[in-house]
Scaffold this active site. Structure first.
Site, short mmCIF file in Angstrom:
data_model
loop_
_atom_site.label_atom_id
_atom_site.label_comp_id
_atom_site.label_asym_id
_atom_site.label_seq_id
_atom_site.Cartn_x
_atom_site.Cartn_y
_atom_site.Cartn_z
N ASP A 60 10.79 31.78 45.27
CA ASP A 60 10.85 30.33 45.06
C ASP A 60 9.44 29.76 45.01
O ASP A 60 8.94 29.22 45.99
CB ASP A 60 11.66 29.70 46.21
CG ASP A 60 11.76 28.19 46.07
OD1 ASP A 60 11.36 27.67 45.03
OD2 ASP A 60 12.25 27.56 47.02
N PHE A 61 8.81 29.91 43.85
CA PHE A 61 7.47 29.33 43.68
C PHE A 61 7.52 28.06 42.84
O PHE A 61 6.49 27.52 42.48
CB PHE A 61 6.51 30.37 43.09
CG PHE A 61 6.25 31.52 44.03
CD1 PHE A 61 5.93 31.27 45.36
CD2 PHE A 61 6.35 32.83 43.61
CE1 PHE A 61 5.71 32.31 46.24
CE2 PHE A 61 6.13 33.89 44.49
CZ PHE A 61 5.81 33.62 45.81
N LYS A 62 8.70 27.63 42.49
CA LYS A 62 8.90 26.39 41.70
C LYS A 62 7.77 26.24 40.67
O LYS A 62 7.04 25.25 40.64
CB LYS A 62 9.00 25.17 42.61
CG LYS A 62 10.23 25.24 43.52
CD LYS A 62 10.53 23.94 44.21
CE LYS A 62 11.77 24.05 45.08
NZ LYS A 62 11.59 24.89 46.29
N ASP A 65 4.09 24.91 35.03
CA ASP A 65 2.80 24.90 34.34
C ASP A 65 3.01 25.01 32.83
O ASP A 65 4.14 24.99 32.34
CB ASP A 65 1.92 26.03 34.89
CG ASP A 65 0.46 25.62 35.01
OD1 ASP A 65 -0.09 25.13 33.99
OD2 ASP A 65 -0.12 25.78 36.09
N PRO A 67 3.12 27.00 29.20
CA PRO A 67 3.81 28.27 28.95
C PRO A 67 2.99 29.51 29.34
O PRO A 67 3.51 30.41 30.01
CB PRO A 67 4.09 28.23 27.44
CG PRO A 67 4.18 26.77 27.14
CD PRO A 67 3.20 26.08 28.05
N GLY A 171 20.87 22.84 50.47
CA GLY A 171 21.17 21.54 51.09
C GLY A 171 22.33 21.61 52.04
O GLY A 171 22.81 20.58 52.54
N GLY A 176 22.74 18.40 55.45
CA GLY A 176 24.00 17.63 55.47
C GLY A 176 25.12 18.12 54.57
O GLY A 176 26.25 17.65 54.69
N THR A 178 27.95 20.76 52.80
CA THR A 178 28.94 21.70 53.34
C THR A 178 29.19 22.80 52.33
O THR A 178 29.41 22.52 51.14
CB THR A 178 30.27 20.95 53.61
OG1 THR A 178 29.97 19.85 54.46
CG2 THR A 178 31.32 21.84 54.24
N GLY A 193 18.98 27.87 54.82
CA GLY A 193 17.82 28.28 55.58
C GLY A 193 17.98 28.06 57.07
O GLY A 193 18.46 28.92 57.80
O1 O7E Z 1 17.46 23.00 54.41
P1 O7E Z 1 17.42 24.47 54.61
O2 O7E Z 1 16.65 24.88 55.82
O3 O7E Z 1 18.80 25.09 54.56
O4 O7E Z 1 16.59 25.11 53.41
C1 O7E Z 1 16.86 24.86 52.08
C2 O7E Z 1 15.96 25.68 51.20
O5 O7E Z 1 16.21 25.35 49.85
C3 O7E Z 1 14.47 25.46 51.43
O6 O7E Z 1 13.81 26.69 51.15
C4 O7E Z 1 14.09 24.45 50.37
O7 O7E Z 1 12.75 24.58 49.97
C5 O7E Z 1 15.03 24.82 49.24
N1 O7E Z 1 15.43 23.74 48.32
C6 O7E Z 1 16.01 22.60 48.79
O8 O7E Z 1 16.23 22.44 49.99
N2 O7E Z 1 16.35 21.62 47.90
C7 O7E Z 1 16.17 21.73 46.57
O9 O7E Z 1 16.54 20.83 45.83
C8 O7E Z 1 15.62 22.91 46.07
C9 O7E Z 1 15.30 23.92 46.95
C10 O7E Z 1 14.96 25.18 46.41
O10 O7E Z 1 15.00 26.20 47.02
O11 O7E Z 1 14.70 25.23 45.14
C11 O7E Z 1 14.77 26.43 44.57
C12 O7E Z 1 16.08 27.14 44.85
#
Ligand code: O7E
EC number: 4.1.1.23
Length: 217
Positions: A60-62, A65, A67, A171, A176, A178, A193
């Site tokens: 998950d490096f989002k 940038d 191409p 999420g 919050g 489910t 997480g």
């Molecule tokens: O709230 P948690 O602890 O259950 O963690 C959620 C994880 O998902 C955390 O690594 C966060 O960076 C990631 N995340 C979100 O919470 N919301 C998003 O909209 C997007 C991510 C994410 O991981 O994006 C790539 C999958």
């Protein structure tokens, strides 16, 4: 990515031993482990190959940038042993296509962030989320990231991408959402997480989520 449990662990810890210990404990309950900046910046890129002993790794490096830079980043991440990379969609079609092209050549996956799960995503991201979902489908990405905090948005995004692409959804728990609700809304996987890695018993926390989703998968 093969769906067995519907659960992806978001391993946002910063200690190497803790990361390995938690991965060992939950390996039987997760289809993948998502690791990102918190863990990789504190322990190094070799954590990717170390943790791939337990489950496929989503990096998950989002990535966001141009191409050429997207391609160079994804190349390094796949070389380190990741099975998938998460990229941002707001950079547009050419940046996404560069990442998808490389991933397909290497039989890897790209997941594209549409609308994020936190409240601030409503400031800018929600307005463009559906357009990003459509672009991800056009580019033939493996899937999109959509918010478990807003299951109704997951349903909307599912309508746009159809059944070819997967939805991975963070999420649940601490933010919050489910697990069963978002799976019913159209997600394929939940990403969890803190509810797992901060639990006294991470394996039990993961098992509970898997049991909760079982009948809807
Ligand atoms: O709230 P948690 O602890 O259950 O963690 C959620 C994880 O998902 C955390 O690594 C966060 O960076 C990631 N995340 C979100 O919470 N919301 C998003 O909209 C997007 C991510 C994410 O991981 O994006 C790539 C999958």
């Amino acid at each position: 990515m093969e769906r067995k449990t519907g659960l992806i662990l978001a391993l946002d810890v910063t200690d190497r031993e803790e990361a390995v210990k938690i991965s060992e404990k939950v390996a039987g309950y997760v289809d993948a482990i998502k690791i990102g900046y918190p863990l990789v910046l504190s322990t190094g890129m070799d954590m990717i190959s170390k943790l791939s002993e337990y489950a496929p790794i989503i990096a998950d490096f989002k990535v966001a940038d141009i191409p050429n830079t997207n391609r160079l980043i994804c190349e390094q991440v796949f070389k380190a042993g990741a099975d998938a990379v998460i990229v941002q969609g707001f950079t547009g079609h050419d940046s996404l296509e560069a990442a998808v092209k490389l991933a397909k050549e290497q039989n890897k996956d790209i997941y594209v962030v549409t609308e994020m799960s936190h409240p601030g995503a409503l400031d800018f991201m929600q307005d463009v989320g559906e357009g990003i979902a459509k672009m991800a489908a056009d580019a033939k990405a493996s899937g999109v990231v959509a918010p478990a905090t807003r299951p109704e948005r997951v349903t909307e995004i599912r309508k746009i991408i159809g059944s070819e692409l997967s939805i991975i959804s963070p999420g649940v728990g601490a933010q919050g959402g489910t697990a069963s609700d978002v799976i019913k809304a159209g997600a394929d996987w939940v990403i969890v997480g803190r509810s797992i890695y901060q639990s006294e018993d991470p394996a039990m926390a993961a098992k509970k989520l898997v049991d909760e989703m079982k009948e809807f998968i």
